[in-house]
Write an enzyme that holds these catalytic residues in place. Structure first.
Site, PDB file in Angstrom:
ATOM      1  CB  CYS A  62      -1.723   7.002   1.308  1.00  0.00           C
ATOM      2  SG  CYS A  62      -3.005   6.048   2.138  1.00  0.00           S
ATOM      3  CD  GLU A  67      -3.031  -0.977   0.280  1.00  0.00           C
ATOM      4  OE1 GLU A  67      -3.093   0.069  -0.405  1.00  0.00           O
ATOM      5  OE2 GLU A  67      -3.846  -1.907   0.175  1.00  0.00           O
TER       6      GLU A  67
END
Length: 517
Positions: free
Chosen positions: A304, A270
């Site tokens: 993110c 990720e």
């Protein structure tokens, strides 16, 4: 601003101290104090020293792995619903300690308290999800081409799961992985970010207490190892880690992925996001503004899924910019423990400096600074970095738009046609989160179709941040391709076997082959 001693006491962290240092290796209910290099942890709130650690090394990793493998051999034998009860016990412990856990997050990351409480709630939510999932680890029954045969798939425990997490979600990212790993029957070794180590100790204490409530949970099912960046490389290279789940920058992922691949291992990545929102002429600007502000400045732009780019139609650009600046002017920047604060500090000087250099580069590439960018004096401490969230207008071909800057820095780009807007959005190497604000059905469906967003998350009339536990979280391209939580993400933490069962007295051979008796 805060009482450090009281916060450590509330989170029950005093037990992990010895000779002025905190433990850098925790395996089940035991904590160890290696004599490696000293690492000092500071709070971004005012630069105060929080704790010191002696970093773990290769020997500590081998110790943790050896014990994790033994724990796995016992844990995998428990029925999955029983493992679900273990996760349910964890959730109960988290609920009891929610405020203390959130305060430690705020102390270490500078995240405002309300967001920290939300992060702890995410841990509770993934626990609840995993408990239900523990009774739904389904395999398929498949029609066999051979008479009196049955074919089926099974999902079985994988082994030792290694988790490497980032500072910005010091509990939630680990929980997304670990709660599913636990119900799937795995043991977990966690390397937390060296900027959020107290959070890891607080989390581990919760796991230990939950395991002690149940007499059939192996003591060493969960470990925390605190080491340098090289520790992450050691974990990526180690054959005894059956899955490495790593959350962080694209650069980190590109460093670790080849090490896992070299041993033909399994990874879940990720990585970064360079997220965009398209604002169309039919959009509700009232809704869009709320989504933009939260998505762009939440966690001080250090997510993110933070909104980095607004791609706005030329017919509504002027109004949107005017209203957006007015909204930014109402934001309160300051002490993240205060309920009145919207924006806390950046994590450290490096992040602040990178933001300032990026603004300079953007200006040199034809950008216009519309608002913010300057440092705000919240405290007399030189080591604390508070900034005004920043808005810049940029040409669509500026190379700086290709870079994800982990800061509250928002670019505005103009478009004429929806196809142009989609091309601008997709024209970066990252592919995590995206959004469109539109009340036009054709625009919405085009955005969600194969001709639209190329991201793992595509939202309509909500922002880029936030993913509900029930939906798989992750992205494409440089974002890594992994998925955490939701949907069938549990399959990443298990191994699949295909079984064929012959319940006849014959043995038909494939391709019609026949042997004489």
């Amino acid at each position: 601003m805060y009482d450090l001693k009281q916060l450590l006491k509330d989170a029950k962290l005093e037990q992990y101290q010895q000779d002025g240092h905190f433990s850098s290796l925790l395996i089940g209910s035991e904590d160890f104090y290696p004599k490696g290099e000293t690492h000092t942890l500071y709070t971004p709130i005012d630069g105060q020293e929080l704790a010191q650690f002696h970093l773990s090394g290769c020997a500590e990793l081998e110790e943790a792995l050896g014990r994790a493998k033994v724990a796995f051999s016992d844990f995998k034998k428990l029925p999955a619903p029983r493992r679900g009860i273990f996760v349910q016990t964890i959730a109960n412990r988290v609920r009891e300690n929610k405020e203390a856990l959130a305060a430690i997050i705020t102390l270490e990351t500078g995240k405002i308290m309300q967001e920290a409480l939300g992060e702890v709630q995410e841990w509770i939510d993934i626990c609840d999800y995993a408990v239900g999932q523990s009774r739904m680890l389904y395999g398929l029954t498949i029609a066999s081409e051979r008479q009196d045969h049955r074919m089926m798939e099974q999902w079985l425990p994988l082994g030792v799961v290694g988790v490497i997490s980032a500072f910005n979600f010091p509990m939630a990212v680990w929980a997304w992985n670990a709660m599913l790993a636990f119900i799937c029957g795995n043991s977990v070794i966690w390397k937390p970010s060296n900027r959020s180590l107290l959070s890891a100790l607080a989390v581990h204490n919760i796991i230990v207490q939950a395991s002690l409530e149940m007499d059939d949970i192996p003591n060493d099912i969960s470990s925390v190892i605190i080491g340098s960046n090289e520790m992450g490389q050691m974990m990526a290279s180690h054959k005894d880690i059956n899955l490495l789940s790593a959350t962080g920058s694209v650069a980190m992922g590109k460093q670790l992925a080849p090490l896992v691949a070299a041993r033909l291992g399994k990874s879940l990545l990720e990585l970064g996001g360079n997220n965009a929102m398209i604002v169309t002429p039919s959009a509700s600007l009232d809704l869009a503004l709320r989504a933009i502000v939260f998505s762009a400045v939440g966690t001080t732009g250090q997510r993110c899924t933070t909104l980095r780019r607004i791609i706005v139609h030329q017919s509504v650009k002027k109004e949107l910019i005017s209203r957006l600046i007015d909204s930014y002017k109402t934001l309160t920047i300051g002490n993240p423990f205060s309920s009145a604060t919207h924006v806390g500090p950046m994590i450290n000087f490096k992040s602040y400096h990178t933001m300032q250099e990026t603004i300079k580069d953007a200006l040199s590439q034809g950008g216009t600074l519309l608002y913010g960018g300057d440092r705000v004096d919240i405290t007399t401490a030189q080591e604390a970095y508070y900034v005004k969230p920043t808005i810049m207008q940029m040409p669509s071909d500026a190379s700086i738009l290709q870079i994800e800057t982990f800061a509250p820095l928002l670019y505005i780009i103009e478009y004429e046609t929806l196809q142009e807007a989609i091309e601008i959005q997709n024209g970066v190497s990252q592919g995590l989160s995206s959004a469109i604000f539109s009340n036009d059905l054709q625009e919405v469906e085009t955005f969600l179709s194969s001709r639209g967003s190329d991201c793992g998350i595509a939202n309509v009339n909500i922002g880029t941040t936030g993913a509900e536990i029930g939906g798989a979280f992750g992205g494409e391209k440089d974002t890594g391709g992994g998925r955490e939580s939701g949907s069938d993400a549990w399959k990443s933490y298990m191994r699949r076997t295909t079984n064929t069962i012959n319940y006849s007295n014959e043995l038909p051979l494939a391709q019609g082959i026949s042997f004489k008796d």
